[in-house]
Design an enzyme around this catalytic site. Structure first.
Site, PDB file in Angstrom:
ATOM      1  N   TRP A   1      54.961  13.640  -4.811  1.00 22.53           N
ATOM      2  CA  TRP A   1      55.370  12.342  -4.646  1.00 22.53           C
ATOM      3  C   TRP A   1      56.117  11.973  -3.134  1.00 22.53           C
ATOM      4  O   TRP A   1      56.597  10.840  -3.150  1.00 22.53           O
ATOM      5  CB  TRP A   1      56.303  12.196  -5.904  1.00 22.53           C
ATOM      6  CG  TRP A   1      55.818  12.421  -7.126  1.00 22.53           C
ATOM      7  CD1 TRP A   1      55.379  11.465  -7.738  1.00 22.53           C
ATOM      8  CD2 TRP A   1      55.968  13.487  -8.013  1.00 22.53           C
ATOM      9  NE1 TRP A   1      54.872  12.260  -9.081  1.00 22.53           N
ATOM     10  CE2 TRP A   1      55.400  13.486  -9.028  1.00 22.53           C
ATOM     11  CE3 TRP A   1      56.398  14.821  -7.338  1.00 22.53           C
ATOM     12  CZ2 TRP A   1      55.286  14.375 -10.029  1.00 22.53           C
ATOM     13  CZ3 TRP A   1      56.528  15.933  -8.778  1.00 22.53           C
ATOM     14  CH2 TRP A   1      55.858  15.718  -9.556  1.00 22.53           C
ATOM     15  N   ASP A   2      55.986  12.829  -2.259  1.00 24.50           N
ATOM     16  CA  ASP A   2      56.656  12.558  -1.143  1.00 24.50           C
ATOM     17  C   ASP A   2      58.047  12.472  -1.267  1.00 24.50           C
ATOM     18  O   ASP A   2      58.703  11.679  -0.465  1.00 24.50           O
ATOM     19  CB  ASP A   2      55.771  11.574  -0.307  1.00 24.50           C
ATOM     20  CG  ASP A   2      56.319  11.350   1.074  1.00 24.50           C
ATOM     21  OD1 ASP A   2      56.999  12.409   1.629  1.00 24.50           O
ATOM     22  OD2 ASP A   2      56.244  10.140   1.955  1.00 24.50           O
ATOM     23  N   PHE A   3      58.602  13.367  -2.155  1.00 19.98           N
ATOM     24  CA  PHE A   3      59.949  13.174  -2.249  1.00 19.98           C
ATOM     25  C   PHE A   3      60.814  14.334  -1.391  1.00 19.98           C
ATOM     26  O   PHE A   3      61.492  15.242  -1.858  1.00 19.98           O
ATOM     27  CB  PHE A   3      60.455  13.632  -3.803  1.00 19.98           C
ATOM     28  CG  PHE A   3      60.281  12.518  -4.657  1.00 19.98           C
ATOM     29  CD1 PHE A   3      60.246  11.246  -4.380  1.00 19.98           C
ATOM     30  CD2 PHE A   3      60.089  12.491  -6.114  1.00 19.98           C
ATOM     31  CE1 PHE A   3      60.271  10.064  -5.158  1.00 19.98           C
ATOM     32  CE2 PHE A   3      59.856  11.675  -6.868  1.00 19.98           C
ATOM     33  CZ  PHE A   3      59.934  10.169  -6.386  1.00 19.98           C
TER      34      PHE A   3
END
Length: 800
Positions: free
Chosen positions: A476-478
């Site tokens: 999630w591109d966290f």
């Protein structure tokens, strides 16, 4: 006999026809959209209301008073439904009722004309109803301008003690105030009582206006203040030294940095040799720059450039320090392998940890699997010699890679600011993800061991002491986006615990023991949704920090959809029902999925500020969803890029990815407000003390059109805050053009100053060593969403 002519004159007909047409068009829109929404399993209200409006409009067009009465029935039913659907929250009710309220006034005003078609005379009741409804709309419109708390402060207010004699802050040497990242100023000359008197003391210009196209240049700098000099860096890798009392330029340095995108400089590093002379002589006169010895540096500034260099400058004259690296420069591309233009650069401040300067780097995440390495390196602060390297993909490499080799390509990087505890001699690294972001089927367990984590390494050797992962197998591109806060929290027994507090993009806040990495506030592994994308694998659980508040990350439902009117709200409901949304960790798939918060956050790179005297931590956030789906390789558009929104290629994987902000057709977030807040959290009780929406629509609005209205709806925030011992929290990272001061005890806005353009920079405050005057300084280069740009540095002070 009654007059059979439905409308006896053209003067009487046209107002009725206009209102009837408006009702008919509204009914047609709601009916068609409502049918589609109902097919998707959504609310039946819109189709029912739409049919009612169609009949109402048709009757009014025919000159039948019954049409107005039917409209009244629909309006009353809408009122009941709105309260049932949204509760008594102001902004959700406005979305459902305000536009219909306006139409209600028009219907009431033409009702007497409709009655005339029957040959009768209408009483004044319709005009009374129109007046009452109009008054309610006026009251609602006025209330929209009234700031309101989301969580109001309760109980006794914290006290703000004056700074003890001789204990005040004398310099701001680090991007986060200290290497602990607390952004706290032990100053009290400007306080809650007199902040209303702040006025502009001086304005300077960098001459470097950031041009924002796509992910272009942004001024996100927090200045440093060393003795009587202010140091700023610009998006295009320039450094400027200014007099703290006048803003007069003393020197400037241009690194001539080049990059195709993502040009920014959030801050400089600073290091001084022990016993190094101050920048001013005892007389207060500035050092004679013209007669300074070139290249001899005892006080150094470290500039991270947009083209992957680390430059050491003499803080006294701005000349490169010849003894550092190669004539003042360390080439950070060494050992990295091929770096396509713009794929690796420095965006966050270097960390000065004792006699080391530590740097990570931003990697352009989503172009391909074989991207530049995410290595973190520590250099000798005086010579620029490499002391250690931490390569998460190959821990055996502790300095330069072997001849002919490189650091691990695509390994997780550290793009955010780092923190340092000098007593423990540990450096804390907030890591990103192994590239690319949205497909992890090719990653091994070793690849993901340190991704989306906080990693504590020994400052002397770079050896890992502990790590804690905050997203498992991140799809999630966290990335961990912000500098960790190092803070000693009360243990409930009269002592303290050495804590590390980390905010995240997913709206979680973790509190760990910074010695061991064990949670101080409870963390719970919870099952999360599992996807079905061929070739992908999924973590069965994710860590939730249940012992700390979560901010802005509740799972959305249809009734959370919002719009300026019922019409764009309906479109948002339709969009929502066509997407798959299973909470924060909705896995990407071949269908549209909704990730909330999106990859911007939640919380981002601005981090937090703290009032240590009252254990209050101040957190700003944004609430922007991300709609995404995966694109099979053979269907990828040829013009896909790896920058910001749109299609990203992820070359080397079976899929590219599409990313779009979850916005309505008017460009407004589809979920209900607020879209950005400031929150005070008690680090002792671990509870929210207050929460307020931040920012207005004065300088933005539907379709990007500036509304010019200071309606405090709460807009996405981006940038750092500043806390002071006098009980103030300063913040400028809003979508409107203001620097604000909040009461740290209550969250009430008690002062604001209009800026010429918006700001994403961190406010900073200092006391001049020459005049004893306290200043608050802010860079204003432009808000993220705004095309209006500038090159301002503005200092505020109390009048003499």
């Amino acid at each position: 006999m009654k007059n059979p002519d439905p409308l006896p004159s053209r003067a009487v007909r046209w107002p009725v026809w206009i209102v009837a047409a408006l009702v008919l068009l509204s009914g047609l829109f709601l009916t068609l959209g409502g049918v589609y929404l109902a097919v998707l399993g959504g609310s039946l209200y819109f189709v029912v209301a739409g049919l009612g409006l169609l009949v109402s409009g048709w009757l009014m067009a025919r000159g039948r008073p019954a049409g107005a009465w039917l409209f009244l029935v629909v309006m009353l039913a809408t009122l009941v439904w709105a309260v049932w659907d949204a509760g008594l929250e102001f902004w959700p009710l406005v979305s459902r009722l305000f536009a219909f309220g306006v139409i209600s006034v028009l219907v009431a005003l033409v009702y007497p004309l409709l009655v005339r078609t029957t040959g009768e005379r209408a009483g004044r009741g319709a005009y009374v109803l129109a007046g009452v409804t109009a008054l309610a709309l006026i009251v609602a419109g006025a209330y929209a301008f009234v700031p309101s708390h989301i969580v109001a402060a309760q109980g006794p207010a914290p006290s703000f003690q004056p700074v003890a004699q001789g204990q005040g802050q004398t310099e701001w040497r680090h991007w986060g105030g200290t290497t602990a990242g607390d952004r706290f100023a032990r100053l009290d000359q400007i306080n809650r009582d007199n902040v209303k008197n702040l006025q502009v003391a001086w304005t300077a210009h960098t001459g470097d206006i950031p041009v924002s196209t796509g992910a272009g240049a942004e001024d996100q700098n927090t200045p440093l203040q060393i003795d009587d000099t202010l140091y700023v860096c610009t998006p295009y890798s320039k450094v400027i030294a200014l007099d703290v009392d006048t803003g007069k330029e003393r020197w400037r340095f241009d690194a001539k940095g080049k990059a195709p995108s993502w040009q920014r400089c959030r801050g400089l590093g600073y290091h001084a040799d022990e016993g190094a002379p101050d920048a001013t002589q005892s007389s207060g006169a500035a050092i004679d720059v013209d007669n300074a010895v070139p290249g001899v540096c005892t006080r150094r500034l470290y500039l991270p450039t947009v083209d992957a260099r680390l430059i050491a400058l003499n803080a006294d004259d701005g000349q490169p320090c010849a003894g550092f690296g190669d004539n003042g420069t360390v080439d950070l591309s060494q050992g990295m392998g091929e770096i396509p233009f713009g794929w690796y650069q420095q965006t966050s401040t270097p960390l000065v940890a004792g006699d080391l300067v530590v740097v990570g780097g931003r990697v352009a995440d989503n172009w391909a699997v074989d991207e530049p390495p995410g290595v973190v390196r520590a250099f000798d602060a005086r010579t620029g010699a490499l002391v250690w390297a931490w390569d998460s993909g190959n821990p055996a490499i502790t300095k330069e890679p072997p001849p002919g080799g490189t650091y691990s390509r695509g390994a997780p990087n550290v793009w955010a600011a780092m923190a340092y505890d000098p007593e423990l001699n540990l450096v804390y690294l907030p890591t990103g993800n192994r590239t690319p972001d949205f497909f992890g089927g090719l990653r091994t367990e070793d690849d993901g061991r340190y991704s989306s984590s906080v990693v504590a390494v020994d400052a002397a050797t770079g050896a890992v002491r502990w790590h804690f992962q905050m997203t498992h197998h991140d799809l999630w591109d966290f990335d961990i986006p912000a500098q960790p806060l190092l803070y000693d929290v009360p243990d409930g027994k009269g002592g303290t615990l050495p804590a590390l507090v980390q905010v995240t993009k997913q709206g979680e806040i973790f509190m760990l023991n910074r010695v061991t990495g064990e949670p101080i506030a409870e963390v719970e592994e919870r099952p999360v949704p599992q996807g079905d994308l061929p070739g992908e694998r999924y973590s069965p659980t994710q860590p939730y920090s249940v012992g700390m508040p979560s901010i802005g990350n509740t799972t959305l439902v249809e009734s959370d959809m919002w719009g300026a009117t019922p019409f764009d709200q309906l479109l948002c409901r339709i969009t929502f029902k066509t997407m798959r949304h299973e909470g924060v960790y909705t896995p990407p798939g071949l269908d549209w999925g909704l990730q909330m918060p999106g990859s911007l956050g939640g919380m981002n790179w601005g981090g937090v500020s703290v009032d240590p005297n009252n254990h209050l931590m101040f957190v700003n956030d944004m609430r922007l969803g991300l709609a995404n789906y995966m694109i099979p390789r053979d269907k990828m558009p040829s013009n896909a890029s790896g920058i910001e929104m749109g299609a990203v290629p992820q070359v080397g994987t079976p899929y590219g990815a599409m990313r779009q902000r979850f916005l309505s057709q008017l460009g407004i977030p589809c979920q209900k407000p607020p879209f950005g807040t400031m929150t005070a959290i008690d680090l002792e009780t671990r509870q929210i003390v207050w929460q307020v929406p931040v920012g207005t629509v004065k300088d933005t609005g539907p379709l990007g059109i500036r509304m010019g209205l200071p309606i405090p709806i709460g807009m996405p925030t981006l940038g750092p805050s500043l806390a002071t011992q006098s009980g103030l929290v300063f913040f400028a990272g809003t979508q409107d053009f203001y620097l604000r001061a909040f009461d740290a005890a209550t969250g009430k806005e008690i002062w604001k100053s209009r800026l010429p353009v918006g700001s994403q920079s961190g406010p900073m405050t200092y006391v001049s060593p020459k005049t004893g005057k306290q200043y608050v300084v802010i860079n204003a280069g432009g808000a993220r969403q705004s095309p209006e740009r500038g090159d301002y540095i503005i200092a505020y002070a109390l009048p003499d």
